[in-house]
Design an enzyme around this catalytic site. Sequence first.
Site, PDB file in Angstrom:
ATOM      1  N   GLU A 170      26.690  42.961  40.062  1.00 14.78           N
ATOM      2  CA  GLU A 170      25.532  43.332  40.882  1.00 14.78           C
ATOM      3  C   GLU A 170      25.327  44.841  40.984  1.00 14.78           C
ATOM      4  O   GLU A 170      25.182  45.404  42.063  1.00 14.78           O
ATOM      5  CB  GLU A 170      25.662  42.713  42.276  1.00 14.78           C
ATOM      6  CG  GLU A 170      25.725  41.198  42.244  1.00 14.78           C
ATOM      7  CD  GLU A 170      25.934  40.574  43.620  1.00 14.78           C
ATOM      8  OE1 GLU A 170      25.929  41.306  44.633  1.00 14.78           O
ATOM      9  OE2 GLU A 170      26.099  39.339  43.693  1.00 14.78           O
ATOM     10  N   ASN A 216      27.872  40.713  35.495  1.00 17.85           N
ATOM     11  CA  ASN A 216      27.435  39.567  36.285  1.00 17.85           C
ATOM     12  C   ASN A 216      26.400  40.005  37.326  1.00 17.85           C
ATOM     13  O   ASN A 216      26.590  41.005  38.013  1.00 17.85           O
ATOM     14  CB  ASN A 216      28.659  38.968  36.994  1.00 17.85           C
ATOM     15  CG  ASN A 216      28.398  37.620  37.614  1.00 17.85           C
ATOM     16  OD1 ASN A 216      27.899  36.707  36.950  1.00 17.85           O
ATOM     17  ND2 ASN A 216      28.727  37.464  38.883  1.00 17.85           N
ATOM     18  N   HIS A 258      21.985  31.753  41.739  1.00 17.23           N
ATOM     19  CA  HIS A 258      21.778  31.420  43.155  1.00 17.23           C
ATOM     20  C   HIS A 258      20.273  31.203  43.352  1.00 17.23           C
ATOM     21  O   HIS A 258      19.496  32.158  43.367  1.00 17.23           O
ATOM     22  CB  HIS A 258      22.259  32.559  44.056  1.00 17.23           C
ATOM     23  CG  HIS A 258      23.737  32.738  44.066  1.00 17.23           C
ATOM     24  ND1 HIS A 258      24.607  31.747  44.471  1.00 17.23           N
ATOM     25  CD2 HIS A 258      24.506  33.810  43.733  1.00 17.23           C
ATOM     26  CE1 HIS A 258      25.850  32.202  44.387  1.00 17.23           C
ATOM     27  NE2 HIS A 258      25.817  33.438  43.932  1.00 17.23           N
ATOM     28  N   GLU A 289      27.582  31.283  39.103  1.00 19.28           N
ATOM     29  CA  GLU A 289      27.690  31.048  40.546  1.00 19.28           C
ATOM     30  C   GLU A 289      26.578  30.113  41.021  1.00 19.28           C
ATOM     31  O   GLU A 289      25.919  30.371  42.038  1.00 19.28           O
ATOM     32  CB  GLU A 289      27.619  32.375  41.314  1.00 19.28           C
ATOM     33  CG  GLU A 289      28.660  33.404  40.895  1.00 19.28           C
ATOM     34  CD  GLU A 289      28.570  34.696  41.700  1.00 19.28           C
ATOM     35  OE1 GLU A 289      28.051  34.662  42.846  1.00 19.28           O
ATOM     36  OE2 GLU A 289      29.029  35.740  41.190  1.00 19.28           O
ATOM     37  N   ASP A 291      24.215  27.659  42.696  1.00 20.86           N
ATOM     38  CA  ASP A 291      23.937  26.772  43.822  1.00 20.86           C
ATOM     39  C   ASP A 291      22.442  26.843  44.107  1.00 20.86           C
ATOM     40  O   ASP A 291      21.748  27.762  43.652  1.00 20.86           O
ATOM     41  CB  ASP A 291      24.767  27.109  45.070  1.00 20.86           C
ATOM     42  CG  ASP A 291      24.699  28.566  45.497  1.00 20.86           C
ATOM     43  OD1 ASP A 291      23.702  29.250  45.180  1.00 20.86           O
ATOM     44  OD2 ASP A 291      25.638  29.038  46.154  1.00 20.86           O
TER      45      ASP A 291
END
Length: 397
Positions: A170, A216, A258, A289, A291
Amino acid sequence: MKPRQLITVGVVAVATVAALNTVPATASRPYDPTAQSLGTLGLRHGLHIGTAVNPTGLNDTTDPEYRRLASTEFTSVTAENAMKWESLEPTRGTYDWTAADQLVEFAKRNRQSVRGHVLVWHNQLPAWLTSGVADGSISKQELRELLRKHITTVVNRYKGKIWQWDVVNEAVSDPWDTPNTLHYKGFWAQNLGPGYIADAFRWARAADPKALLFYNDYNIEAFGSGNPADDKTQFVYDMAKGLLRQGVPIDGIGSQGHLGTQYGNFDTLQVTAALKKFAALGLATAFTEVDVRSQMTAGVQAGDSAEINPRLQASAANFSVLMKACLAVRSCLSYTVWGFTDKYSWVPDWFNDPPEGLATIYDENYQPKRAYQELKSDLIFAGPPYVLPRSTPRPRR
Protein backbone atom coordinates in the site's frame (compact mmCIF):
# COMPACT_ATOMS: atom_id res chain seq x y z
CA MET A 1 -22.70 -8.85 20.16
CA LYS A 2 -22.08 -9.08 16.43
CA PRO A 3 -24.94 -8.64 13.93
CA ARG A 4 -27.03 -11.69 13.23
CA GLN A 5 -25.81 -13.67 10.26
CA LEU A 6 -27.80 -15.71 7.79
CA ILE A 7 -26.92 -19.39 8.11
CA THR A 8 -26.33 -21.19 4.85
CA VAL A 9 -27.20 -24.84 5.28
CA GLY A 10 -24.53 -27.24 4.10
CA VAL A 11 -21.72 -29.50 5.20
CA VAL A 12 -18.24 -29.30 3.77
CA ALA A 13 -16.69 -32.69 3.13
CA VAL A 14 -12.93 -32.44 3.11
CA ALA A 15 -10.56 -34.72 1.23
CA THR A 16 -6.81 -34.80 0.82
CA VAL A 17 -5.10 -33.34 -2.21
CA ALA A 18 -4.15 -36.81 -3.35
CA ALA A 19 -7.76 -37.90 -3.30
CA LEU A 20 -8.55 -35.64 -6.21
CA ASN A 21 -7.17 -38.05 -8.74
CA THR A 22 -6.83 -41.26 -6.76
CA VAL A 23 -10.34 -41.90 -5.45
CA PRO A 24 -11.95 -44.06 -8.12
CA ALA A 25 -15.58 -43.70 -9.07
CA THR A 26 -17.56 -46.85 -8.37
CA ALA A 27 -21.14 -47.87 -8.84
CA SER A 28 -21.74 -47.45 -5.12
CA ARG A 29 -19.62 -44.32 -4.73
CA PRO A 30 -19.46 -42.14 -7.85
CA TYR A 31 -16.78 -39.47 -7.78
CA ASP A 32 -18.17 -36.12 -6.62
CA PRO A 33 -15.95 -33.05 -7.12
CA THR A 34 -18.26 -30.96 -4.93
CA ALA A 35 -17.00 -32.99 -1.97
CA GLN A 36 -13.46 -31.68 -2.53
CA SER A 37 -12.04 -28.69 -0.66
CA LEU A 38 -11.36 -25.38 -2.38
CA GLY A 39 -7.65 -26.02 -2.01
CA THR A 40 -7.82 -29.45 -3.58
CA LEU A 41 -9.88 -28.20 -6.50
CA GLY A 42 -7.51 -25.29 -7.01
CA LEU A 43 -4.54 -27.60 -7.38
CA ARG A 44 -6.15 -29.09 -10.50
CA HIS A 45 -5.30 -25.74 -12.08
CA GLY A 46 -1.97 -25.26 -10.31
CA LEU A 47 -3.69 -22.55 -8.28
CA HIS A 48 -3.24 -22.21 -4.51
CA ILE A 49 -6.38 -21.26 -2.59
CA GLY A 50 -5.41 -19.66 0.71
CA THR A 51 -6.64 -17.86 3.78
CA ALA A 52 -5.34 -15.35 6.28
CA VAL A 53 -5.08 -17.02 9.68
CA ASN A 54 -6.20 -15.43 12.93
CA PRO A 55 -4.08 -16.62 15.89
CA THR A 56 -7.00 -16.27 18.31
CA GLY A 57 -9.03 -18.72 16.28
CA LEU A 58 -6.05 -20.98 15.77
CA ASN A 59 -5.37 -21.25 19.51
CA ASP A 60 -8.93 -21.42 20.82
CA THR A 61 -9.26 -24.98 22.12
CA THR A 62 -13.01 -24.50 22.52
CA ASP A 63 -13.35 -23.83 18.78
CA PRO A 64 -11.73 -26.76 16.94
CA GLU A 65 -13.68 -26.05 13.75
CA TYR A 66 -11.56 -23.00 12.97
CA ARG A 67 -8.36 -25.02 13.03
CA ARG A 68 -9.94 -27.87 11.09
CA LEU A 69 -11.09 -25.68 8.22
CA ALA A 70 -7.89 -23.63 8.17
CA SER A 71 -5.86 -26.83 7.85
CA THR A 72 -8.03 -28.76 5.39
CA GLU A 73 -9.88 -26.31 3.14
CA PHE A 74 -6.86 -24.33 1.93
CA THR A 75 -3.44 -25.03 0.45
CA SER A 76 -1.88 -21.71 1.42
CA VAL A 77 -1.92 -19.57 4.56
CA THR A 78 -1.03 -15.96 5.36
CA ALA A 79 -0.34 -14.44 8.75
CA GLU A 80 -3.06 -11.86 9.30
CA ASN A 81 -0.97 -9.80 11.72
CA ALA A 82 1.77 -12.01 13.17
CA MET A 83 4.48 -10.99 10.66
CA LYS A 84 3.90 -7.24 10.80
CA TRP A 85 6.70 -5.18 12.34
CA GLU A 86 4.61 -4.07 15.33
CA SER A 87 3.98 -7.72 16.23
CA LEU A 88 7.51 -8.96 15.62
CA GLU A 89 9.57 -6.25 17.34
CA PRO A 90 7.40 -4.42 19.89
CA THR A 91 10.54 -3.51 21.84
CA ARG A 92 13.55 -2.29 19.91
CA GLY A 93 16.10 -5.04 19.42
CA THR A 94 13.87 -7.78 20.86
CA TYR A 95 11.93 -9.93 18.41
CA ASP A 96 8.95 -12.05 19.40
CA TRP A 97 8.67 -14.84 16.84
CA THR A 98 6.07 -16.89 18.69
CA ALA A 99 2.96 -16.27 16.59
CA ALA A 100 4.79 -16.13 13.26
CA ASP A 101 6.69 -19.34 13.98
CA GLN A 102 3.43 -21.00 14.99
CA LEU A 103 1.86 -20.17 11.64
CA VAL A 104 4.85 -21.46 9.67
CA GLU A 105 4.85 -24.67 11.70
CA PHE A 106 1.09 -25.03 11.22
CA ALA A 107 1.57 -24.74 7.46
CA LYS A 108 4.41 -27.25 7.48
CA ARG A 109 2.32 -29.84 9.36
CA ASN A 110 -0.52 -29.40 6.91
CA ARG A 111 1.63 -29.26 3.77
CA GLN A 112 0.54 -25.71 3.00
CA SER A 113 2.58 -22.95 1.40
CA VAL A 114 2.99 -19.62 3.17
CA ARG A 115 2.52 -16.06 1.96
CA GLY A 116 4.65 -13.74 4.08
CA HIS A 117 2.81 -10.53 5.00
CA VAL A 118 4.26 -7.91 5.24
CA LEU A 119 7.83 -6.57 5.26
CA VAL A 120 7.26 -2.85 4.63
CA TRP A 121 4.02 -1.00 5.44
CA HIS A 122 3.25 2.40 6.88
CA ASN A 123 0.73 0.94 9.36
CA GLN A 124 1.22 -1.32 12.39
CA LEU A 125 4.75 -0.08 12.96
CA PRO A 126 6.24 -0.32 16.48
CA ALA A 127 5.78 2.80 18.58
CA TRP A 128 9.50 3.03 19.33
CA LEU A 129 10.19 3.45 15.60
CA THR A 130 7.58 6.08 14.75
CA SER A 131 8.12 8.08 17.95
CA GLY A 132 11.88 7.98 17.46
CA VAL A 133 11.53 9.49 14.00
CA ALA A 134 9.03 12.05 15.27
CA ASP A 135 11.25 13.30 18.09
CA GLY A 136 14.45 13.20 16.02
CA SER A 137 16.18 10.50 18.03
CA ILE A 138 16.20 8.29 14.92
CA SER A 139 17.78 10.01 11.94
CA LYS A 140 16.82 9.36 8.31
CA GLN A 141 20.08 7.48 7.75
CA GLU A 142 19.45 5.33 10.82
CA LEU A 143 15.85 4.73 9.74
CA ARG A 144 17.01 3.36 6.40
CA GLU A 145 19.44 1.05 8.16
CA LEU A 146 16.72 -0.12 10.56
CA LEU A 147 14.50 -0.97 7.60
CA ARG A 148 17.29 -2.91 5.91
CA LYS A 149 18.02 -4.78 9.12
CA HIS A 150 14.35 -5.60 9.69
CA ILE A 151 13.83 -6.98 6.19
CA THR A 152 17.04 -8.97 6.32
CA THR A 153 16.32 -10.40 9.77
CA VAL A 154 12.76 -11.48 9.01
CA VAL A 155 13.43 -12.91 5.55
CA ASN A 156 16.52 -14.74 6.77
CA ARG A 157 14.58 -16.37 9.60
CA TYR A 158 12.01 -17.82 7.21
CA LYS A 159 14.33 -18.41 4.25
CA GLY A 160 13.12 -21.42 2.31
CA LYS A 161 9.79 -21.45 4.18
CA ILE A 162 7.97 -18.58 2.47
CA TRP A 163 6.58 -18.98 -1.05
CA GLN A 164 5.58 -15.36 -1.64
CA TRP A 165 6.52 -12.25 0.32
CA ASP A 166 4.47 -9.06 0.29
CA VAL A 167 7.58 -6.91 0.33
CA VAL A 168 5.95 -3.48 0.07
CA ASN A 169 2.30 -2.89 0.94
CA GLU A 170 0.00 0.00 0.00
CA ALA A 171 2.62 2.54 -1.02
CA VAL A 172 0.28 4.45 -3.36
CA SER A 173 -2.36 7.00 -2.40
CA ASP A 174 -6.03 7.07 -3.41
CA PRO A 175 -7.86 9.67 -5.53
CA TRP A 176 -9.75 10.87 -2.43
CA ASP A 177 -6.54 11.61 -0.51
CA THR A 178 -4.97 15.05 -0.24
CA PRO A 179 -3.56 15.94 -2.69
CA ASN A 180 -5.94 14.02 -4.95
CA THR A 181 -3.28 13.42 -7.61
CA LEU A 182 -1.93 9.91 -6.99
CA HIS A 183 1.42 9.83 -5.24
CA TYR A 184 3.60 7.73 -2.94
CA LYS A 185 2.14 8.01 0.54
CA GLY A 186 2.82 7.16 4.15
CA PHE A 187 5.61 6.99 6.69
CA TRP A 188 8.30 5.50 4.47
CA ALA A 189 7.81 7.77 1.47
CA GLN A 190 7.69 10.82 3.74
CA ASN A 191 10.90 9.90 5.53
CA LEU A 192 12.98 8.04 2.93
CA GLY A 193 11.44 9.03 -0.40
CA PRO A 194 10.07 6.55 -2.97
CA GLY A 195 13.47 4.92 -3.43
CA TYR A 196 12.77 2.79 -0.37
CA ILE A 197 10.62 0.53 -2.56
CA ALA A 198 13.49 -0.58 -4.78
CA ASP A 199 15.74 -0.90 -1.74
CA ALA A 200 13.23 -3.15 0.02
CA PHE A 201 13.01 -5.56 -2.90
CA ARG A 202 16.78 -5.73 -3.26
CA TRP A 203 17.27 -6.39 0.45
CA ALA A 204 14.58 -9.10 0.44
CA ARG A 205 16.15 -10.79 -2.60
CA ALA A 206 19.57 -10.77 -0.99
CA ALA A 207 18.12 -12.52 2.06
CA ASP A 208 16.17 -15.17 0.12
CA PRO A 209 17.04 -15.74 -3.55
CA LYS A 210 14.14 -18.17 -4.07
CA ALA A 211 11.06 -16.49 -2.56
CA LEU A 212 8.69 -14.69 -4.93
CA LEU A 213 8.63 -10.97 -4.12
CA PHE A 214 5.35 -9.05 -4.50
CA TYR A 215 4.12 -5.50 -4.37
CA ASN A 216 0.67 -5.58 -2.72
CA ASP A 217 -2.16 -3.01 -2.80
CA TYR A 218 -5.93 -2.49 -2.81
CA ASN A 219 -8.18 -0.96 -5.50
CA ILE A 220 -6.03 -2.30 -8.33
CA GLU A 221 -8.37 -5.00 -9.62
CA ALA A 222 -8.88 -3.30 -13.01
CA PHE A 223 -7.72 -0.29 -14.98
CA GLY A 224 -9.74 2.92 -15.06
CA SER A 225 -8.96 6.06 -17.02
CA GLY A 226 -5.41 5.00 -17.82
CA ASN A 227 -4.15 8.28 -16.40
CA PRO A 228 -1.70 7.63 -13.54
CA ALA A 229 -2.86 10.86 -11.92
CA ASP A 230 -6.18 9.26 -10.94
CA ASP A 231 -6.01 5.58 -12.03
CA LYS A 232 -4.33 3.68 -9.21
CA THR A 233 -3.89 0.51 -11.25
CA GLN A 234 -2.13 2.48 -13.98
CA PHE A 235 0.09 4.14 -11.36
CA VAL A 236 1.08 0.74 -9.95
CA TYR A 237 1.61 -0.65 -13.46
CA ASP A 238 3.93 2.25 -14.34
CA MET A 239 5.73 1.83 -11.00
CA ALA A 240 6.30 -1.88 -11.62
CA LYS A 241 7.48 -1.23 -15.15
CA GLY A 242 9.92 1.35 -13.83
CA LEU A 243 11.24 -1.00 -11.15
CA LEU A 244 11.81 -3.72 -13.74
CA ARG A 245 13.64 -1.23 -15.95
CA GLN A 246 15.97 -0.51 -13.02
CA GLY A 247 16.67 -4.21 -12.54
CA VAL A 248 14.76 -4.37 -9.26
CA PRO A 249 13.90 -8.01 -8.38
CA ILE A 250 10.11 -7.66 -8.23
CA ASP A 251 8.34 -10.89 -9.19
CA GLY A 252 4.66 -10.12 -8.84
CA ILE A 253 1.75 -7.81 -8.12
CA GLY A 254 -0.73 -8.67 -5.39
CA SER A 255 -4.22 -7.28 -5.78
CA GLN A 256 -5.88 -7.39 -2.38
CA GLY A 257 -9.48 -7.67 -3.56
CA HIS A 258 -11.21 -5.93 -0.63
CA LEU A 259 -14.60 -5.27 -2.25
CA GLY A 260 -18.02 -4.08 -1.12
CA THR A 261 -21.46 -4.98 -2.45
CA GLN A 262 -22.53 -1.32 -2.30
CA TYR A 263 -20.08 -0.44 -5.08
CA GLY A 264 -20.16 -1.10 -8.81
CA ASN A 265 -16.85 -3.03 -8.83
CA PHE A 266 -15.70 -4.72 -12.04
CA ASP A 267 -16.69 -7.55 -14.35
CA THR A 268 -14.58 -10.60 -15.10
CA LEU A 269 -13.31 -9.30 -18.44
CA GLN A 270 -12.06 -6.05 -16.90
CA VAL A 271 -10.19 -7.88 -14.14
CA THR A 272 -8.78 -10.41 -16.60
CA ALA A 273 -7.48 -7.60 -18.80
CA ALA A 274 -5.61 -6.09 -15.85
CA LEU A 275 -4.01 -9.41 -14.91
CA LYS A 276 -2.94 -9.95 -18.50
CA LYS A 277 -1.37 -6.51 -18.71
CA PHE A 278 0.76 -7.17 -15.62
CA ALA A 279 1.58 -10.63 -17.00
CA ALA A 280 2.84 -9.00 -20.20
CA LEU A 281 5.54 -7.34 -18.06
CA GLY A 282 6.66 -10.81 -17.01
CA LEU A 283 5.12 -10.47 -13.55
CA ALA A 284 3.16 -13.04 -11.59
CA THR A 285 -0.13 -11.95 -10.04
CA ALA A 286 -2.19 -13.02 -7.06
CA PHE A 287 -5.37 -12.06 -5.25
CA THR A 288 -4.09 -11.68 -1.74
CA GLU A 289 -6.77 -10.46 0.69
CA VAL A 290 -10.17 -11.14 -0.84
CA ASP A 291 -13.33 -10.33 1.06
CA VAL A 292 -16.61 -8.68 0.06
CA ARG A 293 -18.29 -6.65 2.76
CA SER A 294 -21.88 -5.38 2.92
CA GLN A 295 -23.58 -2.61 4.82
CA MET A 296 -25.25 -3.98 7.94
CA THR A 297 -28.51 -2.08 7.77
CA ALA A 298 -31.14 -2.37 10.49
CA GLY A 299 -32.95 -4.88 8.30
CA VAL A 300 -29.84 -7.03 7.85
CA GLN A 301 -29.16 -6.99 11.58
CA ALA A 302 -32.78 -7.94 12.26
CA GLY A 303 -32.46 -10.95 9.93
CA ASP A 304 -34.65 -9.64 7.09
CA SER A 305 -34.03 -12.07 4.22
CA ALA A 306 -35.18 -9.46 1.69
CA GLU A 307 -32.12 -7.41 2.63
CA ILE A 308 -29.72 -10.23 3.42
CA ASN A 309 -30.19 -12.37 0.31
CA PRO A 310 -29.32 -9.68 -2.28
CA ARG A 311 -26.13 -8.93 -0.35
CA LEU A 312 -25.11 -12.58 -0.19
CA GLN A 313 -25.75 -12.95 -3.92
CA ALA A 314 -23.78 -9.80 -4.75
CA SER A 315 -20.96 -10.99 -2.49
CA ALA A 316 -20.84 -14.35 -4.26
CA ALA A 317 -20.74 -12.63 -7.64
CA ASN A 318 -17.77 -10.47 -6.63
CA PHE A 319 -15.80 -13.38 -5.17
CA SER A 320 -16.51 -15.27 -8.39
CA VAL A 321 -15.41 -12.44 -10.70
CA LEU A 322 -11.93 -12.43 -9.14
CA MET A 323 -11.71 -16.21 -9.20
CA LYS A 324 -12.71 -16.53 -12.85
CA ALA A 325 -10.25 -13.83 -13.86
CA CYS A 326 -7.48 -15.57 -11.94
CA LEU A 327 -8.30 -18.89 -13.58
CA ALA A 328 -8.20 -17.22 -17.00
CA VAL A 329 -4.61 -15.96 -16.61
CA ARG A 330 -1.85 -18.53 -16.10
CA SER A 331 0.38 -16.13 -14.18
CA CYS A 332 -2.23 -15.73 -11.40
CA LEU A 333 -0.68 -18.07 -8.84
CA SER A 334 -2.88 -17.82 -5.76
CA TYR A 335 -6.25 -16.65 -4.49
CA THR A 336 -6.32 -15.84 -0.78
CA VAL A 337 -9.39 -14.88 1.24
CA TRP A 338 -8.76 -12.47 4.11
CA GLY A 339 -10.16 -14.75 6.75
CA PHE A 340 -12.74 -17.39 5.95
CA THR A 341 -15.36 -16.90 8.67
CA ASP A 342 -17.35 -13.88 9.82
CA LYS A 343 -16.55 -14.94 13.37
CA TYR A 344 -13.03 -13.54 13.04
CA SER A 345 -13.43 -10.98 10.25
CA TRP A 346 -11.63 -7.66 10.60
CA VAL A 347 -14.40 -5.83 8.73
CA PRO A 348 -16.91 -5.05 11.56
CA ASP A 349 -14.18 -3.48 13.69
CA TRP A 350 -12.73 -1.40 10.87
CA PHE A 351 -15.90 -0.41 8.98
CA ASN A 352 -18.31 0.67 11.70
CA ASP A 353 -19.77 3.98 10.54
CA PRO A 354 -22.01 2.79 8.95
CA PRO A 355 -21.48 -0.78 10.15
CA GLU A 356 -20.39 -3.36 7.58
CA GLY A 357 -19.95 -7.13 7.71
CA LEU A 358 -20.91 -10.42 6.02
CA ALA A 359 -17.51 -10.22 4.31
CA THR A 360 -16.25 -13.83 4.21
CA ILE A 361 -17.20 -17.17 2.66
CA TYR A 362 -18.39 -18.84 5.89
CA ASP A 363 -20.80 -17.39 8.43
CA GLU A 364 -20.09 -17.15 12.16
CA ASN A 365 -21.23 -20.75 12.65
CA TYR A 366 -18.84 -22.04 9.94
CA GLN A 367 -21.62 -22.73 7.49
CA PRO A 368 -20.51 -22.09 3.88
CA LYS A 369 -22.25 -19.20 2.15
CA ARG A 370 -23.28 -18.84 -1.46
CA ALA A 371 -19.86 -17.24 -2.10
CA TYR A 372 -18.13 -20.45 -1.03
CA GLN A 373 -20.30 -22.51 -3.38
CA GLU A 374 -19.65 -20.16 -6.30
CA LEU A 375 -15.90 -20.33 -5.77
CA LYS A 376 -16.14 -24.09 -5.70
CA SER A 377 -18.19 -24.21 -8.88
CA ASP A 378 -15.75 -21.86 -10.63
CA LEU A 379 -12.93 -24.26 -9.79
CA ILE A 380 -14.89 -27.33 -10.83
CA PHE A 381 -16.21 -25.99 -14.12
CA ALA A 382 -13.10 -24.16 -15.28
CA GLY A 383 -12.18 -26.95 -17.69
CA PRO A 384 -11.79 -30.71 -18.18
CA PRO A 385 -12.73 -33.18 -16.96
CA TYR A 386 -15.92 -31.53 -15.72
CA VAL A 387 -16.47 -29.17 -18.63
CA LEU A 388 -15.97 -30.82 -21.99
CA PRO A 389 -16.46 -29.78 -25.63
CA ARG A 390 -20.09 -29.76 -26.71
CA SER A 391 -21.45 -32.90 -28.27
CA THR A 392 -23.12 -32.34 -31.63
CA PRO A 393 -26.22 -34.49 -32.15
CA ARG A 394 -27.20 -35.62 -35.61
CA PRO A 395 -30.74 -35.22 -36.81
CA ARG A 396 -32.82 -38.31 -36.17
CA ARG A 397 -34.04 -40.19 -39.20
